[in-house]
Design a protein around this motif. Sequence first.
Motif, PDB file in Angstrom:
ATOM      1  N   LEU A  21       0.837  -1.208   0.000  1.00 53.35           N
ATOM      2  CA  LEU A  21       0.000   0.000   0.000  1.00 53.35           C
ATOM      3  C   LEU A  21       0.869   1.254   0.000  1.00 53.35           C
ATOM      4  O   LEU A  21       0.503   2.278  -0.578  1.00 53.35           O
ATOM      5  CB  LEU A  21      -0.900   0.024   1.247  1.00 53.35           C
TER       6      LEU A  21
ATOM      7  N   MET B 160      -4.066 -19.118   7.311  1.00 56.09           N
ATOM      8  CA  MET B 160      -5.023 -18.033   7.518  1.00 56.09           C
ATOM      9  C   MET B 160      -5.625 -17.620   6.178  1.00 56.09           C
ATOM     10  O   MET B 160      -6.786 -17.234   6.102  1.00 56.09           O
ATOM     11  CB  MET B 160      -4.261 -16.880   8.178  1.00 56.09           C
TER      12      MET B 160
ATOM     13  N   ARG C  44      -7.721 -19.653  16.428  1.00 53.62           N
ATOM     14  CA  ARG C  44      -8.151 -18.269  16.672  1.00 53.62           C
ATOM     15  C   ARG C  44      -7.910 -17.371  15.456  1.00 53.62           C
ATOM     16  O   ARG C  44      -8.508 -16.316  15.327  1.00 53.62           O
ATOM     17  CB  ARG C  44      -7.448 -17.694  17.910  1.00 53.62           C
TER      18      ARG C  44
ATOM     19  N   ASN D  90      -9.444 -17.580   3.926  1.00 50.65           N
ATOM     20  CA  ASN D  90     -10.079 -16.276   3.793  1.00 50.65           C
ATOM     21  C   ASN D  90     -10.627 -16.104   2.382  1.00 50.65           C
ATOM     22  O   ASN D  90      -9.873 -15.992   1.406  1.00 50.65           O
ATOM     23  CB  ASN D  90      -9.039 -15.180   4.106  1.00 50.65           C
TER      24      ASN D  90
ATOM     25  N   ILE E  40     -12.111 -13.693   0.714  1.00 50.95           N
ATOM     26  CA  ILE E  40     -11.809 -12.476  -0.056  1.00 50.95           C
ATOM     27  C   ILE E  40     -10.376 -12.542  -0.589  1.00 50.95           C
ATOM     28  O   ILE E  40     -10.097 -12.227  -1.746  1.00 50.95           O
ATOM     29  CB  ILE E  40     -12.019 -11.213   0.812  1.00 50.95           C
ATOM     30  N   SER E  41      -9.454 -12.980   0.278  1.00 49.02           N
ATOM     31  CA  SER E  41      -8.055 -13.081  -0.150  1.00 49.02           C
ATOM     32  C   SER E  41      -7.897 -14.107  -1.258  1.00 49.02           C
ATOM     33  O   SER E  41      -7.175 -13.880  -2.238  1.00 49.02           O
ATOM     34  CB  SER E  41      -7.170 -13.466   1.039  1.00 49.02           C
TER      35      SER E  41
ATOM     36  N   MET F  61      -9.928   1.558   4.435  1.00 48.59           N
ATOM     37  CA  MET F  61      -8.777   1.743   5.311  1.00 48.59           C
ATOM     38  C   MET F  61      -9.233   2.051   6.735  1.00 48.59           C
ATOM     39  O   MET F  61     -10.258   2.703   6.946  1.00 48.59           O
ATOM     40  CB  MET F  61      -7.891   2.889   4.798  1.00 48.59           C
TER      41      MET F  61
ATOM     42  N   SER G 155      -5.329  -1.833   5.678  1.00 48.10           N
ATOM     43  CA  SER G 155      -6.460  -2.121   4.798  1.00 48.10           C
ATOM     44  C   SER G 155      -7.326  -3.212   5.426  1.00 48.10           C
ATOM     45  O   SER G 155      -6.820  -4.237   5.885  1.00 48.10           O
ATOM     46  CB  SER G 155      -5.962  -2.599   3.441  1.00 48.10           C
TER      47      SER G 155
ATOM     48  N   ALA H 208      -9.568  -4.671   3.587  1.00 51.88           N
ATOM     49  CA  ALA H 208     -10.134  -5.380   2.427  1.00 51.88           C
ATOM     50  C   ALA H 208     -10.304  -6.888   2.667  1.00 51.88           C
ATOM     51  O   ALA H 208     -11.370  -7.436   2.366  1.00 51.88           O
ATOM     52  CB  ALA H 208      -9.283  -5.109   1.194  1.00 51.88           C
ATOM     53  N   PRO H 209      -9.304  -7.588   3.230  1.00 53.11           N
ATOM     54  CA  PRO H 209      -9.481  -9.041   3.355  1.00 53.11           C
ATOM     55  C   PRO H 209     -10.561  -9.475   4.354  1.00 53.11           C
ATOM     56  O   PRO H 209     -10.986 -10.625   4.323  1.00 53.11           O
ATOM     57  CB  PRO H 209      -8.091  -9.523   3.841  1.00 53.11           C
ATOM     58  N   VAL H 210     -10.947  -8.582   5.247  1.00 52.57           N
ATOM     59  CA  VAL H 210     -11.925  -8.989   6.273  1.00 52.57           C
ATOM     60  C   VAL H 210     -13.237  -8.223   6.152  1.00 52.57           C
ATOM     61  O   VAL H 210     -14.079  -8.245   7.041  1.00 52.57           O
ATOM     62  CB  VAL H 210     -11.337  -8.810   7.705  1.00 52.57           C
ATOM     63  N   ALA H 211     -13.416  -7.532   5.013  1.00 48.42           N
ATOM     64  CA  ALA H 211     -14.596  -6.680   4.843  1.00 48.42           C
ATOM     65  C   ALA H 211     -15.784  -7.484   4.317  1.00 48.42           C
ATOM     66  O   ALA H 211     -16.237  -7.273   3.199  1.00 48.42           O
ATOM     67  CB  ALA H 211     -14.256  -5.514   3.919  1.00 48.42           C
ATOM     68  N   LEU H 212     -16.279  -8.400   5.141  1.00 46.88           N
ATOM     69  CA  LEU H 212     -17.421  -9.221   4.715  1.00 46.88           C
ATOM     70  C   LEU H 212     -18.742  -8.506   4.989  1.00 46.88           C
ATOM     71  O   LEU H 212     -19.742  -8.770   4.356  1.00 46.88           O
ATOM     72  CB  LEU H 212     -17.397 -10.567   5.430  1.00 46.88           C
TER      73      LEU H 212
ATOM     74  N   MET I 145      -5.545  -9.371   7.912  1.00 48.66           N
ATOM     75  CA  MET I 145      -5.711 -10.614   7.149  1.00 48.66           C
ATOM     76  C   MET I 145      -6.765 -11.539   7.747  1.00 48.66           C
ATOM     77  O   MET I 145      -7.259 -12.437   7.074  1.00 48.66           O
ATOM     78  CB  MET I 145      -4.381 -11.358   7.068  1.00 48.66           C
ATOM     79  N   ALA I 146      -7.055 -11.360   9.037  1.00 54.21           N
ATOM     80  CA  ALA I 146      -8.048 -12.216   9.688  1.00 54.21           C
ATOM     81  C   ALA I 146      -8.560 -11.495  10.923  1.00 54.21           C
ATOM     82  O   ALA I 146      -7.833 -10.719  11.544  1.00 54.21           O
ATOM     83  CB  ALA I 146      -7.421 -13.552  10.093  1.00 54.21           C
TER      84      ALA I 146
ATOM     85  N   ILE J 282      -9.468 -12.006  14.661  1.00 52.53           N
ATOM     86  CA  ILE J 282      -9.095 -13.021  15.643  1.00 52.53           C
ATOM     87  C   ILE J 282     -10.342 -13.480  16.403  1.00 52.53           C
ATOM     88  O   ILE J 282     -11.147 -12.672  16.854  1.00 52.53           O
ATOM     89  CB  ILE J 282      -8.031 -12.481  16.612  1.00 52.53           C
TER      90      ILE J 282
END
Lengths: 340, 376, 95
Positions: free
Chosen positions: B126, B204, B256, B263, B265-266, C19, C32, C34-38, C57-58, C60
């Motif tokens: 980014l 993950m 956890r 994931n 989206i990833s 962001m 960001s 983005a990866p967790v924006a469900l 990324m996740a 927790i």
Amino acid sequence: MTLRDERVTLAHGGGGKAMRDLIESVFTSVFNPPGMEDQARLMHASLQEPGARLAFTTDSFVVTPVEFPGGDIGKIAVCGTVNDLAVGGAKPLWLSVSFIIEEGCEVALLRRLVASMAREAEKAGVRIVTGDTKVVNRGACDTVYITTAGVGVIPSGRDLDARSIRPGDVALVNHVLGDHGAAILAARGDLMLSTDLESDCQSLGHLMEALIAAAPGTKAARDATRGGLASTLNEMAEAAGCSVELDETALPLRPEVKGVCEILGLDPLYLANEGTLVAFVPEAEAEAALAALRAMPEGQGACIVGRAVPKGNVPVTLRTAFGGTRIVDMLVGEQLPRIC
Amino acid sequence: MRYVEEFRDPKAAKALIAAIGRVADQIGATREKPVHIMEICGGHTHAIFRYGLDKLVHEGIEFIHGPGCPVCVLPMSRVDDCVTIAERAGVIFTTFGDAMRVPGTRKSLLQAKADGADIRMVYSPLDALELARRNPGKEVVFFGLGFETTTPSTALSIQQAAREGLTNFSVFCNHITVPEPIKALLDDPHMVLDGFVGPGHVSMVIGVHPYDFIARDYRKPIVVAGFEPIDLLQSVLMVLEQIRDGKAEVQNQYARVVPEHGNPISLAAIADVYERRPRFAWRGLGEIDASGLRIREKYLAWDAETKFGIGYAASPDDEPEGCECAAVMTGRLKPTACPQFGRGCKPETPLGALMVSSEGACAAYWTYGGARVAAE
Amino acid sequence: MCLGIPGQIVAITDEARQMAMADVSGVRREVSLAPVALGPLADLVGAWVLIHVGFAMAVIDAEEAAATLEALRGLGEAQETLEQMAEGAKALEDQ
């Protein structure tokens, strides 16, 4: 005298009137050196005491950004040289200061740096007695570099020397570790981290005197600047002919410093400090030393971090919180942020 | 809960170490006849040495340090490509700090920077995107490297650049994948592994099922693990218990953070931006089929390989003479048994892949102790 | 490989670019989501996430974390009991 220009130009380094105006307006009017010859002529009663020794040191200062939370390059230039004298057991007396200034540097910035130096010098009980300036082309240096040299006096009978460290001696620090390195990393901005961290930049002359008064058997001290506590201890251990074992659970670290290190994959033991010393004292004097350090603002974070042990295969090891052991090596090159 | 200190609790560690000892005894593991457990991920290798775990667990457990250090396994020719790109006029080359010191055949990025190339360390792709926005007259190239953990970040950054129409940004893609080299290691007839500690942060993203083949086809236990010392110790215990009970399953110690299916989206971003290369070269392991990614045709405008005319070519076997990295990575040789270890090969002058990054097994051995402390 | 650290989302900074500001032990950095924006981003404020190279990324899972720690507590107590038994046995032998 006032200076019309807001920025330094090459004319200010030309040796003519512009240079004299800059020096008088920005530097000598604040530092107020004794006499106006090209040399400082000095006398001090402590120099005439039998057995007293002169201590002399020099250091150059380069830091980006030049102003940062907790200090600036001027303050560091005073503290750094004062500390190099102090940790060797000398009472700091006089400093010289030399500025390399990049063309285009703001005069207002120079004034701030000079004021900061004067303030810190007064606090540390030293006088800035002589100096020099040079102006270089834009791009030839980064805003401003400062070199200071310092003279101090080591009283008769005082002989701090890492070679006298023996197994059993206790290693103390006066301050939490890594504040300067972490604060500077954040202040640079390119990693886009923000913290409330401030550099630990401070002069340690008074603290050293208090330490030696409380623990006259103090063996040696160093300020843990570049390369951090790890590198300083490696140097001391190699000189000492014994090894040093650190206790991981005893290392004083602010949560924010830990945070910066976790994010960037750095080891706080290698982060620079600018007002943190490590001293070896005999175990019997450790409590008195700690109490004396903690009684002063510069030493409120004082604690024991480890001890000297018989010489092993490596100079410095660290006992982990689980009782494991690992090497604390000299740094190879610069510590770089990592993702993996 | 802050999810860090709780997983560094010495009391829990002590209990786990004792339990590991009991199960190791039940298995009959000894120093002479040890159980070989591979931690795939360089982060795990680093943690094992940083906390001194290798010295604390039962002597019948031997850690084999896997190929999970993307910097270590990067072929030198790819570093050369980076230098070539970075030295082009008008380029700002951005990279994670990890890659700065990795030697190419000509020079490292650190040396290229000293020689005048505009090379900048960033914390995130980014930040490279932001540099591209602020420097419209420059081509900002990001050195994309890493396993599945890191791949989504560059995929999402490329998608973001596409959305913004940011055409002066590109990625030099060197992303690689974990399951393929593990399969290559398992197919190696010299392989001596009894079980795996799996890379939690890769899972993950991809979940736990990509490792099913390890348990199903090769009958080896694998436990997906977190990165704190407690996580690692618990995972080692779980692997040992599987071995003792004659099981071979994929277990998830790091629930956890690791969802069973990863994931979504990833995974979607990776699938959208990248496709598999037919094969990719790994330092120390050679070429492995389908183990590397490249940018798909629809995103070629952000592909540095395309922009700079750099193709993937299998580099000839450029490992220096005497380098035993391949044997170390397959568990046949301990780092300290390599004749070059600490002699021709040190962190300041790395000869082989595993000494290059602090995540590499040999560098970790050297930096944190292993042999040097043990010899006391 | 793959340094990842827990941090807490404290504010959304740019809804369009997904962001947010994350806090790691008092250190703040924009990341960001983005990866967790469900779902709606606002729902993530206060959540603990695993951060890697500037991306969350996740999220927790607090329950899973608690379950892991609970299992360890059981093991720790069992270990203490074992040690006490061993000490007791040793004391008997010494008598």
